[in-house]
Each structure stands twice: as C-alpha cells, then as structure tokens.
Design an enzyme around this catalytic site. Sequence first.
Site, PDB file in Angstrom:
ATOM      1  N   ASP A  90       0.857  -1.188   0.000  1.00 35.22           N
ATOM      2  CA  ASP A  90       0.000   0.000   0.000  1.00 35.22           C
ATOM      3  C   ASP A  90       0.888   1.231   0.000  1.00 35.22           C
ATOM      4  O   ASP A  90       2.027   1.184   0.496  1.00 35.22           O
ATOM      5  CB  ASP A  90      -0.909   0.008   1.240  1.00 35.22           C
ATOM      6  CG  ASP A  90      -2.153   0.855   1.045  1.00 35.22           C
ATOM      7  OD1 ASP A  90      -2.017   2.089   0.927  1.00 35.22           O
ATOM      8  OD2 ASP A  90      -3.264   0.296   1.002  1.00 35.22           O
ATOM      9  N   LEU A 149     -17.498  -9.950  -0.459  1.00 34.70           N
ATOM     10  CA  LEU A 149     -17.439  -9.799   0.993  1.00 34.70           C
ATOM     11  C   LEU A 149     -18.548  -8.898   1.500  1.00 34.70           C
ATOM     12  O   LEU A 149     -18.923  -7.923   0.861  1.00 34.70           O
ATOM     13  CB  LEU A 149     -16.092  -9.197   1.416  1.00 34.70           C
ATOM     14  CG  LEU A 149     -14.821  -9.870   0.905  1.00 34.70           C
ATOM     15  CD1 LEU A 149     -13.609  -9.230   1.557  1.00 34.70           C
ATOM     16  CD2 LEU A 149     -14.863 -11.350   1.166  1.00 34.70           C
ATOM     17  N   CYS A 197     -20.118   0.284  -1.408  1.00 33.47           N
ATOM     18  CA  CYS A 197     -20.302  -0.624  -2.546  1.00 33.47           C
ATOM     19  C   CYS A 197     -21.606  -0.404  -3.304  1.00 33.47           C
ATOM     20  O   CYS A 197     -21.597   0.078  -4.436  1.00 33.47           O
ATOM     21  CB  CYS A 197     -20.216  -2.077  -2.077  1.00 33.47           C
ATOM     22  SG  CYS A 197     -18.596  -2.545  -1.476  1.00 33.47           S
ATOM     23  N   ARG A 200     -18.863   5.415   5.455  1.00 29.63           N
ATOM     24  CA  ARG A 200     -18.950   5.920   4.081  1.00 29.63           C
ATOM     25  C   ARG A 200     -20.384   5.777   3.564  1.00 29.63           C
ATOM     26  O   ARG A 200     -20.942   4.708   3.558  1.00 29.63           O
ATOM     27  CB  ARG A 200     -17.969   5.171   3.170  1.00 29.63           C
ATOM     28  CG  ARG A 200     -16.515   5.508   3.433  1.00 29.63           C
ATOM     29  CD  ARG A 200     -15.584   4.661   2.612  1.00 29.63           C
ATOM     30  NE  ARG A 200     -15.587   3.255   3.037  1.00 29.63           N
ATOM     31  CZ  ARG A 200     -14.858   2.296   2.464  1.00 29.63           C
ATOM     32  NH1 ARG A 200     -14.084   2.578   1.442  1.00 29.63           N
ATOM     33  NH2 ARG A 200     -14.922   1.058   2.921  1.00 29.63           N
TER      34      ARG A 200
END
Length: 454
Positions: free
Chosen positions: A30, A151, A261, A331
């Site tokens: 990352d 997920l 998502c 979020r």
Amino acid sequence: MRMTVIGTGYVGTVHAACMADIGHQVLGIDIDAERIASLSAGRAPIHEDGLDELLARTVASGRLRFSTSLAEGAAFAGTHFMCVGTPQRPDSKAADLRYVDSVVDGLAPHLRPGTLIVGKSTVPVGTAARLAERLADMTPGTEVAWNPEFLREGSAVEDTMRPERLVVGVTSQHAEAVLRAIYAPMIAAGVPFFCTDPATAELVKVAANSFLATKISFINAMAEVCDAAGADASVLARAIGADSRIGPRFLAPGLGFGGSCFPKDIRAFAARAEEIGAGEAVAFLHEVDRINTRQRQRTVERARRLLGGSFTGRRIAVLGAAFKPGSDDVRDSPALVVAAALHQQGAEVRVHDPEAVDNARAVHPELTYALDVDKACEDADLVLHLTDWPEYQDIDPAALATLVRSPVLLDARNRLDPRSWAAAGWAVHAPGRPRLSPPVPSQAKVAALAGGAS
C-alpha cells in the site's frame, strides 16, 4: 504459493490475512506508510469481526508481510491481486479507475513474462481486457484475470474463508490452474468454482449487487405504499418472502442501503451500460437508486412530524452511525446522513454507535457523540434507531423511558420489537407499519391508581 495483495483496505487486508492463514506466502502493499506500519505490527486499521486475531497470527507466523514498494512486490511473486478502490468519479456516476491504472503502471516496469495480475476490485465490464491490452505494449507475456470479491462488511473473514462461490475470469489454462491452486482448500471443501471469461466475471459482481439493491428498494417502495394504505409492510415482507422464488433475505423495510459498494456500484453499472449501448436494459437501476436515497429524506420528514413540525430546540438521540452493524465504516452511511440533516435543521443531536464514533466524528465533528446509549438518550424528545446493531435489541425500553423527555421511538430499521417498547410506554413508529401506542389503562386501573395517590 507466493503472492502480493496490492491495496490494504477492507478487501485487501482481509484477503491478505486469509491467504496467509491457509498457508500461502503473502506480501501486502500500500502507498499509505502509516497503514503499512500498523499492519506490520499486526494491528488492523479497520473494525472487522475476527480480523485482529487473524492478522496478528499470520504476521507472527512470518507468512504475511507488508511493504510500500511495488518493485519489491514484483520481485517477491509472480501473482498479484489488485484490491484498490474504485470510487464514483467526482464529475459523473461512472467508476473512477485511476487507482487500478496506477497499480498497473507502477508494476509494469518491474514485471517478468508469465506474471499474472488478478483483479478483485469492482470494475466496469471490459476493464480486464483494457488492462491486458495496455500491458501487452509495456510487458509482453503478462496476463490479466478477474476474481471478484463478494465480501460483506461485518463478516468479511468468514466470507473469504468459507465463500458461497468463487468466480474467476481467465484467458488461459495457466491462469485457471494458478487460481485453482490458490483456492484449493475452498474448492476441496465444496465451494462452487465458476471459471469463465473476464467480462462475465466482472459482470457477476455488479449484477449481484444490483439485484440485492433492487430487492431492498422494492420492499422500501412497498413500505411507502403501506404507509399510504394503512397496511403493514413487515407482514407483507414475511408473506412474500415465504415464496421460495422470492426468499426472505433483503426484504426488510427500513432506511435503505449505503456504504462504499452498493450505491456507487449500481451507478457505475448503469453508466457503463450506457457507454456500451445497453443503457435501456438497466434503466430501472436509476429508480432503485432514487427510492433508496428517498428513504433518508422520508426519515427526516417523519421525525419532523413527530416533533410537531420543527426541530428547533428539540433533542434527538440517534442510535447508530455506521452504515451497517458489525462495521465502523461510515462511508455513505444513511444513519449519519440523517443525523447530519437533523442537526442542520436545528435539532440537538446526540449519536451513539458501538464502533463507529471516531470515524463519524471525523466526518461530522459538529454532532455530539455519546459513549453509551443512556447518555445519548438523556432528555431526548425523540429516539431514532438508524443502524441495527444487536446491542440495541437488548435495550430495556422501560428503563430507557425514565431517561427521555418524551418516550417516542422512530425505528427506521424496523428491527426492534414494537410491542415490548409500546408496553413500556413508548409511542413506536416505523416505516410501512401502523403506529403502536402505549396501552391505555382500564378505568378500574385508573381508579385504583387515583385511590392510591389520595
């Protein structure tokens, strides 16, 4: 096997730890040096059930390491999983693929022939083919496959170790063999393994999310009709869910979906369909999105009516800030959107959440946050249930009634037991359901109480 996992957000961190736990050698990569330091110490930067223990165990075993270097990753392994974000673009509803492209461009100078890049990010159909073409010019012999993740935040470790299905989109037998070897324990345990082309694999993910989002918006649309007709959406949901062709899951009328998502994925899917000439086929997704967004404003308006038409000077307790239970992710959280709207319109808002208070405060510092439910509800004129944490189902409504100024509950998630709350003296409101009021004492009981008072 040796592999890298590039991007250590929800998907990447969980995937890296789980792959190491089943025996692979994994290097997580990352660009966020602070996050890499935390992960290297075995500390998860997110709240996810079972992840802290899994991460500590696999880091201690030596099978899981972390780095900020793509060059180190290319030298370490010949298989690279891309788990970077694909947020909505700021100028449209399409997916922003800059992070995916950045990984490919960063890896390309260091790759050797035979390398396999496996995308797990949710992307518009055709992305794998575009990346393969791009890599063909820079590093011939590199292959791109797609292996979408399925997920659920709050159960991501379980979903990785015991998935309902595995989907891989490949263009060679070599890529299929590599992915079969990586997921050998899951396949041996009987997990269905779907091997297809990359475009189909990309579509499986967005099609699944679109179907589930549609189911949620459908039952919320029915709840609106029930509100207008005086019917009960909770009974309606159970009755239609008993039909084996429909099923009961995702048929809970409430505040709707949020998170990182579903909202952006259905918008990106519709945008991509327009680009390839299939926009009419998924035009219904625009209405799915509108119905979902409307639930937030409907909740604010219902709260306003319950408070006599104005929020000014009124105190509101908000139970929940995360977009779903089991996560600290805020979020596009419907709960936090509603809480912020109440504050902006004059209410004094106190928010409680078992895990997401710090993340919520970072986004909306203007709200007041409480560390326990009692503090959040002290002298409240209205209690809103906005995230269905199991802890809130354990609340004693009779005890809570002694703390509030007015025992009025708006259960926007439709998950609390309305009868037990009403029996404890609460006026209970929920989308798509008739109002439940506290029981009216019989005349004999009133007389007895009056006699006792005298």
